[in-house]
Every structure is written in structure tokens, then in C-alpha cells.
Design an enzyme around this catalytic site. Structure first.
Site, mmCIF file in Angstrom:
data_model
loop_
_atom_site.group_PDB
_atom_site.id
_atom_site.type_symbol
_atom_site.label_atom_id
_atom_site.label_comp_id
_atom_site.label_asym_id
_atom_site.label_seq_id
_atom_site.Cartn_x
_atom_site.Cartn_y
_atom_site.Cartn_z
ATOM 1 N N ARG A 109 23.789 23.028 91.242
ATOM 2 C CA ARG A 109 24.608 22.362 90.210
ATOM 3 C C ARG A 109 24.026 21.000 89.846
ATOM 4 N NH1 ARG A 109 29.034 24.490 93.780
ATOM 5 N NH2 ARG A 109 29.611 26.477 92.836
ATOM 6 N N LYS A 188 31.834 11.450 91.524
ATOM 7 C CA LYS A 188 30.714 10.883 92.284
ATOM 8 C C LYS A 188 30.551 9.436 91.851
ATOM 9 C CE LYS A 188 26.703 13.118 93.267
ATOM 10 N NZ LYS A 188 25.359 13.715 93.073
ATOM 11 N N GLY A 222 26.093 11.141 102.986
ATOM 12 C CA GLY A 222 25.007 10.445 103.668
ATOM 13 C C GLY A 222 23.773 10.177 102.838
ATOM 14 N N HIS A 225 25.284 7.805 97.916
ATOM 15 C CA HIS A 225 26.315 7.729 96.879
ATOM 16 C C HIS A 225 27.654 8.170 97.481
ATOM 17 C CE1 HIS A 225 24.695 11.909 96.465
ATOM 18 N NE2 HIS A 225 25.981 12.182 96.489
#
EC number: 3.6.4.-
Length: 317
Positions: A109, A188, A222, A225
Site C-alpha cells: 500500500r 500517519k 519504529g 514516523h
């Protein structure tokens, strides 16, 4: 997720490799072929349509018997495969590295999102081939740099300040491996630059998250972000993060797990990842996700978590 060997194969030229994308007919041929067990890990020669992926990766593709794989017959598969090859061909991959590179598991993705960014005339990745290749090399784990806002997978920007950009992920609209759960919602947060961040920028982000996204947990995988996910999906993320961390340690791909800023990360997730890094078992680590944590002193004076119900966002309901 899928191995890079699901998208392309290496061709030796002089002392390094050139990578060539698979076509969908070669993959289709491989999926119907009877292959000896000892040859499952070898690239398959379809005779008619060229080289195909090793049969051991059959489950990575969508078939009548497996609906969870990639839709490899879509134009998006070709675009992603070509983009991966362009990035790999921009660097030197030697014989000692090629097996390790092709066995690397990447986010399908994430790569589709980079194709969408590349095709958007208003996006910086449309205008800069150098930045695009950099973004792909980061996405496939071939660069040690973190994913910053310029090289991020993209999505819809819902918040930005001098240090952070928050993206709403658009996986529901994907062609290659769409998320089928229509209730999916995830975000995100990327750093605009990989450099020290002022307290005021952190305070602005924390305030935004507490006001608008109070029904979500801020976690990290990790990689430098933040992810903002529904509390109901946290256990699933924990399983994936733990498995990836252990697999990397086992295969020798030890990369430093970045815990990020404790003031931003959900307290329980910080405890989970810290415990994981100490070498504890999955069961021991996961207990920390559901344990009531002692409330730490608010690191930001004047920033309250107490809100009246009509002031609180209903995003995620």
C-alpha cells in the site's frame, strides 16, 4: 505486505544486477504450474511470457482460492513493479546483496501511494525524479533515511505545523491491495525534517491530537514516523510490530527501533515497545497495552486533557 521478489527479477550485467518487472501473464502462468518442491524458491520460467516469481510466493497474489493477495492483473501492479525497478536500478546491487534485497518484505500500500503521488501533477514527486527514487528506496528499506514529509507515502493532509504533517491514509481507494473494511480509518504523522523539534511544535501537535483525535492511540512501528490508530486495532498492530522486530533480529536485519517522543506516543504503547526492545515475550509485552498506567505529569503547562463532552471531537465514532 510482499517480498520484492514478487515484483521483479534480477539480470546480471557485468558486476551488478539490472532488475526487470514481471508481467501479469507470466505470474498467471506460474500460479497454474505444478512445480517440484525443491524448485519452489527459484524464479519460474513461463516459456511464453518470460520469467515469473518463485512459486513459494503464490499466496501473495489474489486468486480464486486466495482473496487476500495482490490484484496483480491491474495496471497498478505494473506501475508499482516498474517504480521498484527504477529505484533498484539507480543503485548498485552486487551478487552478495541480491538475495537479501529480493527477500525484503515491503508495504504494498505504501508503494501504491507513491505511484499516486508520482502521477499527481501538483505533487513535488511528480516534478523531482531524484526525490521520487529517494522515497522508493526508503519505502523498500534500501535507504537508512527515515520517511519525512517530502518522501512520505502520502494521503490527505489533515494537519500541518512547522515540524509535523498528519496524513489521513487512503487505502480504501486502492487498486492493488485495498482495505475492504469500510470502517477503516488511520493516520500517519511524518516529520517535515529529520532534525530536533521545538517544544512549541510538539505542544501544537499534542493539542491537536487531544482535541480532534481523542478516540485514537498514537503509536509507532519504529521507523521514525507516528501512526494514529483506533484503540480497537492496537493489539493487531502490536502483533505485527513484534513479529517484524523478531524476524529482523533473526535474519540479521537489525535496525534501531525508534521509540520517538514519549510526550506524543500513547503511554501504553511506549511501555509495550520498550519491553519488546528489552527482549521480553509477546505475552509479557502485550499485557502492558491493557494495564492501567500511572498518569505522568503533564509535560506541557496549561494543556489540559479535561474537556466537556460537547467540546470533544467525534472523529472515529
Amino acid at each position: 505486505m510482499a517480498e520484492l521478489a514478487c515484483f521483479c527479477y534480477p539480470h546480471l550485467e557485468n558486476d551488478s544486477y539490472k532488475f526487470i518487472p514481471f508481467n501479469s501473464l507470466a505470474i498467471k502462468c506460474m500460479l497454474t504450474a505444478k512445480v517440484d518442491k525443491k524448485d519452489q524458491d527459484k524464479f519460474y520460467n513461463s516459456i511464453v511470457y518470460g520469467i515469473a516469481p518463485p512459486p513459494q510466493f503464490k499466496k501473495r497474489y489474489n486468486t480464486n482460492d486466495n482473496s487476500r493477495g495482490m490484484n496483480y492483473e491491474t495496471p497498478m501492479f505494473n506501475k508499482v513493479a516498474i517504480l521498484i525497478c527504477e529505484a533498484l536500478n539507480s543503485i548498485k546491487v552486487t551478487q552478495s546483496d541480491v538475495a537479501n534485497v529480493l527477500s525484503r518484505v515491503v508495504s504494498v500500500r505504501h508503494l501504491e501511494n507513491l505511484v499516486l503521488r508520482k502521477e499527481n501533477h501538483q505533487d513535488v514527486l511528480f516534478h523531482s525524479k531524484e526525490l521520487l527514487l529517494k522515497a522508493v528506496l526508503i519505502a523498500i528499506g534500501q535507504s537508512k533515511e527515515i520517511e519525512t514529509t517530502a518522501t512520505a507515502e502520502g494521503g490527505e493532509i489533515v494537519f500541518q505545523n512547522a515540524a509535523f504533517t498528519m496524513w489521513k491514509l487512503t487505502y480504501l481507494d486502492h487498486k492493488l491491495m485495498p482495505i475492504l473494511d469500510q470502517n477503516f480509518i488511520e493516520y500517519k504523522i511524518t516529520l517535515n525534517e529529520d532534525k530536533p523539534i521545538s517544544d512549541i511544535c510538539v505542544k501544537e501537535l499534542v493539542a491537536e491530537l487531544r482535541w480532534q483525535y481523542n478516540r485514537f492511540a498514537v503509536i509507532t512501528h519504529g521507523k521514525g514516523h507516528y501512526r494514529v490508530v483506533k484503540y480497537s486495532s492496537v493489539a493487531n498492530h502490536a502483533d505485527r510490530v513484534f513479529a517484524t522486530y523478531k524476524n529482523n533480529a533473526k535474519s540479521g536485519n537489525v535496525t534501531d527501533f525508534n521509540l520517538l517522543d514519549q510526550r506524543i506516543i500513547w503511554q501504553n504503547w511506549y511501555a509495550f515497545t520498550s519491553s519488546m526492545k528489552q527482549g521480553n515475550t509477546l505475552d509479557v509485552c502485550k499485557k502492558l497495552l491493557f494495564q492501567k498506567m500511572k498518569q505522568e505529569k503533564n509535560p506541557f503547562k496549561g494543556l489540559s486533557t479535561d474537556r466537556k463532552m460537547d467540546e470533544v471531537s467525534h472523529v472515529g465514532i
